[in-house]
Scaffold this active site. Structure first.
Site, short mmCIF file in Angstrom:
data_model
loop_
_atom_site.label_atom_id
_atom_site.label_comp_id
_atom_site.label_asym_id
_atom_site.label_seq_id
_atom_site.Cartn_x
_atom_site.Cartn_y
_atom_site.Cartn_z
N SER A 272 0.80 -1.22 0.00
CA SER A 272 0.00 0.00 0.00
C SER A 272 0.84 1.28 0.00
O SER A 272 1.67 1.50 -0.87
CB SER A 272 -0.93 -0.07 1.21
N ASP B 215 -6.34 2.09 -2.98
CA ASP B 215 -7.57 1.86 -2.22
C ASP B 215 -7.87 3.01 -1.26
O ASP B 215 -8.79 2.92 -0.45
CB ASP B 215 -7.57 0.50 -1.51
N ALA C 175 -10.83 8.32 8.10
CA ALA C 175 -10.32 9.65 7.81
C ALA C 175 -9.18 9.58 6.79
O ALA C 175 -9.00 10.49 5.97
CB ALA C 175 -9.84 10.31 9.10
N ASN C 176 -8.43 8.47 6.78
CA ASN C 176 -7.30 8.33 5.87
C ASN C 176 -7.70 8.14 4.41
O ASN C 176 -6.84 8.01 3.53
CB ASN C 176 -6.40 7.17 6.32
N ARG D 266 -4.07 4.48 21.30
CA ARG D 266 -4.24 3.08 20.90
C ARG D 266 -2.94 2.54 20.31
O ARG D 266 -2.14 3.29 19.74
CB ARG D 266 -5.38 2.93 19.87
N SER E 72 -0.72 0.82 17.56
CA SER E 72 -0.83 0.66 16.11
C SER E 72 -0.93 -0.83 15.78
O SER E 72 -0.34 -1.67 16.45
CB SER E 72 0.39 1.25 15.44
N GLY E 73 -1.67 -1.13 14.71
CA GLY E 73 -1.74 -2.52 14.24
C GLY E 73 -0.72 -2.77 13.14
O GLY E 73 -0.56 -3.89 12.68
N THR E 74 -0.04 -1.74 12.67
CA THR E 74 0.87 -1.92 11.54
C THR E 74 2.32 -1.48 11.83
O THR E 74 3.20 -1.76 11.04
CB THR E 74 0.39 -1.10 10.31
N ARG F 119 -0.21 5.14 19.11
CA ARG F 119 -0.64 6.40 18.49
C ARG F 119 -1.48 7.21 19.46
O ARG F 119 -2.32 6.67 20.17
CB ARG F 119 -1.45 6.12 17.23
C1 16G Z 1 -4.32 -0.63 7.78
C2 16G Z 1 -5.81 -0.75 7.58
C3 16G Z 1 -6.44 0.62 7.65
C4 16G Z 1 -6.09 1.28 8.97
C5 16G Z 1 -4.61 1.27 9.21
C6 16G Z 1 -4.33 1.67 10.64
C7 16G Z 1 -6.93 -2.35 6.15
C8 16G Z 1 -7.03 -2.90 4.78
N1 16G Z 1 -6.08 -1.35 6.29
O1 16G Z 1 -3.73 0.11 6.76
O2 16G Z 1 -7.82 0.44 7.55
O3 16G Z 1 -6.54 2.59 9.00
O4 16G Z 1 -4.10 -0.04 9.04
O5 16G Z 1 -2.99 1.51 10.94
O6 16G Z 1 -7.59 -2.82 7.07
P1 16G Z 1 -2.47 1.56 12.43
O7 16G Z 1 -3.12 0.43 13.19
O8 16G Z 1 -1.00 1.42 12.31
O9 16G Z 1 -2.87 2.89 12.98
MG MG Z 2 -3.77 1.12 0.40
#
Ligand code: 16G
Ligand code: MG
Length: 550
Positions: free
Chosen positions: A68, A288, A380-381, A504, A506-508, A513
């Site tokens: 992405s 996306d 919002a993103n 919260r 982060s999930g990524t 955050r």
């Molecule tokens: C991912 C999610 C997006 C979310 C972002 C938050 C999908 C396909 N994408 O990009 O929806 O806004 O993670 O990231 O689910 P964070 O957990 O690092 O804040």
């Molecule tokens: Mg994307």
């Protein structure tokens, strides 16, 4: 294959050994990390996708190779379920377990455990359709995926380089082919025709808009948008920028939806290109997400993010539903947001329709939106779409309009079901949706922007020792762990006029955050910093590395 060919799987898996000392996790956006350490994961995802397909009686499963909006050297992989939606949550854990098996033997054992635990009939066929974005590590990862599919004897279909939403579209089309819910033709031509024909019907008779600039993030959105331009013909003038998909290092670099949203500024490549008053939008690296913006007469930048898109689109749909004479207790339009939605957008929407707040991540928004007849969801993103429930579609088809105005509103709604990619957020489809509403409302960017005024807001990352101790409730708006921290955040927030803040994990990324909002910019920034420091101190961070400024 009548039983699992253990030897073949081991032999193939040996070609992609798991790198030592790395832990992989299937998170909100699938697996995502540096592209050059992902081959073993993608091989195993091939096997997993085949098992998922067998479990679902041979239905086609999608695999998308993309990271992405991440930097170019990253890559990732995610699975798409048969109706084009995100992988069922229960299987995310299976994905993580398979990816972390240390050896090929252990991998096969985990596969066997999964087969018996999930009661998978291994004799069923397996069908997988896959695509990748434009990243340099993509081709090697596709090769790993293909070997995984071969190892388990699955039927693969390579769709080459596609946007994430096009791949989701394919999955839904393939699985619904020949049924009464047939979603469309499973080809790029089918996708383009569906979007462009419905768009043309929706804007028929409207003034042709001024040219729209599209920042393609130097990613896969560029070739897809190029094709779309041809199908749209005269109906809308589009000017593509940042289309350098083979220039090394260009992907998402100082451009794209995530850059614009987080930096709150114009991609430098559009300086001097974008004229005051002209509309522009940015796609992200897999197309996306969508963010709009414009410059006012003084050259000041104004951003129209996912919240603004939700407000524009949801209010338009409500009007059409009312005009068509469809509104009633069994035809409900609702909006789904996350805690990141600007407070002003929530207020604007809640005055007009039900609004629900859910945890971050597309799957949560998507599922919540399915509970409405027409469910509009946007983060919002800039990621979002609109879902029309099967009963809403039935109601539209069987509705007998009593006036020409009703008939026209009804036809617009039906066309919207074609224009909108209902499988997942789709920047190009969303862009056409926005253009439809702007044309119908005769709105400029500034008029759209004035639907409500964004509250100043700030997002800060805090690096902590262990983000896993952070647990939230109430759609991530409150912390339950570490115990006592939420009360301290509340205490701070109370000191700021119109203040709102939440914390919260982060999930990524390996960070926590902090989001803050207040009625003025200096107050917002101060609140964000104070909460960030609180989080840092509370978790015993090194005083030398304490965040002292934003
Ligand atoms: C991912 C999610 C997006 C979310 C972002 C938050 C999908 C396909 N994408 O990009 O929806 O806004 O993670 O990231 O689910 P964070 O957990 O690092 O804040
Ligand atoms: Mg994307």
């Amino acid at each position: 294959m009548s039983s699992l060919d253990v030897d073949a799987i081991i032999a193939h898996a040996d070609q992609y050994p798991k790198p030592a000392g790395v832990h992989f996790q299937y998170g909100t956006a699938g697996f995502r990390t540096r592209g050059d350490i992902l081959e073993s994961v993608v091989f195993r995802v091939g096997v997993l996708a085949a098992l998922r397909s067998k479990k679902l009686d041979g239905k086609t499963i999608g695999v998308m190779i993309t990271a992405s909006h991440n930097p170019e050297h990253d890559n990732g992989v995610k699975l798409v379920d048969p109706r084009g939606e995100m992988l069922e949550a229960a299987w995310e854990i299976h994905a993580t377990t398979l990816a972390n098996a240390q050896t090929s033997q252990e991998f096969v054992q985990t596969v066997q455990t999964l087969i018996s635990a999930a009661n998978i009939d291994i004799t069923k066929p397996a069908n997988v359709v896959y695509a990748r974005d434009t990243r340099p590590t993509g081709p090697a990862l596709v090769a790993a995926l293909e070997l995984g599919l071969k190892a388990i004897g699955a039927q693969g279909r390579n769709e080459g380089v596609q946007t994430t939403p096009v791949l989701h579209y394919f999955v839904r089309c393939i699985n619904s082919k020949g049924t009464k819910d047939s979603y469309g033709d499973d080809s790029v031509d089918g996708y383009m025709k569906k979007l462009s024909e419905s768009f043309k019907s929706l804007v028929a008779g409207k003034t042709r808009p001024e040219p729209l600039i599209i920042d393609c993030a130097n990613g896969v959105g560029a070739p897809t948008a190029e094709i779309l331009v041809k199908y749209l013909g005269e109906s809308i003038p589009l000017i593509l920028h940042n289309t350098a998909i083979s220039t090394k290092g260009a992907l998402n670099y100082e451009c794209g939806a995530d850059y614009v949203k987080t930096q709150q500024r114009l991609p430098p490549s559009l300086n001097g290109v974008l004229k005051p008053g002209q509309r522009a939008c940015s796609l992200d690296g897999d197309a996306d997400r969508l963010i709009y913006y414009y410059l006012d007469e003084r050259g000041h930048f104004h951003m129209l993010d996912g919240d603004k898109i939700a407000a524009l689109v949801a209010a338009f749909i409500i009007d059409l539903v009312n005009l068509a004479g469809l509104s009633g207790d069994d035809f409900k339009v609702g909006v789904v947001q996350t805690a990141y939605a600007n407070g002003s957008s929530t207020k604007y929407l809640a005055d007009r329709m039900p609004v629900k707040c859910v945890p971050t991540g597309v799957k949560h928004l998507h599922h919540a939106a399915e509970h409405y007849s027409v469910g509009v969801y946007f983060e919002a993103n800039g990621h979002g779409t609109v879902l029309f429930s099967p009963s809403a579609v039935e109601a539209m088809k069987s509705h007998k309009p009593s006036t020409p105005a009703q008939a026209s509103a009804l036809q617009h709604l039906i066309n919207l079901t074609e224009l909108i990619n209902q499988t997942v957020g789709d920047a190009l489809s969303d862009m056409l949706l926005v253009e439809v509403v702007l044309a119908h409302r005769s709105f400029t960017g500034a008029e759209w922007n004035s639907l409500y005024n964004d509250l100043p807001n700030r997002l800060v990352k805090v690096v902590v020792k262990d983000r896993n101790i952070f647990k939230t409730e109430d759609a991530e708006r409150r912390l339950v762990s570490p115990v006592g921290l939420q009360e301290k955040v509340d205490e701070l927030v109370r000191k700021y006029d119109g203040g709102r803040s939440f914390v919260r994990p982060s999930g990524t990324e390996d960070v926590v955050r902090v989001y803050a909002e207040a009625t003025s910019r200096p107050q917002t920034d101060e609140l964000a910093l104070k909460v960030a420091q609180l989080v840092y101190d509370f978790t015993g961070g090194d005083p030398m590395k304490r965040p002292e400024s934003l």
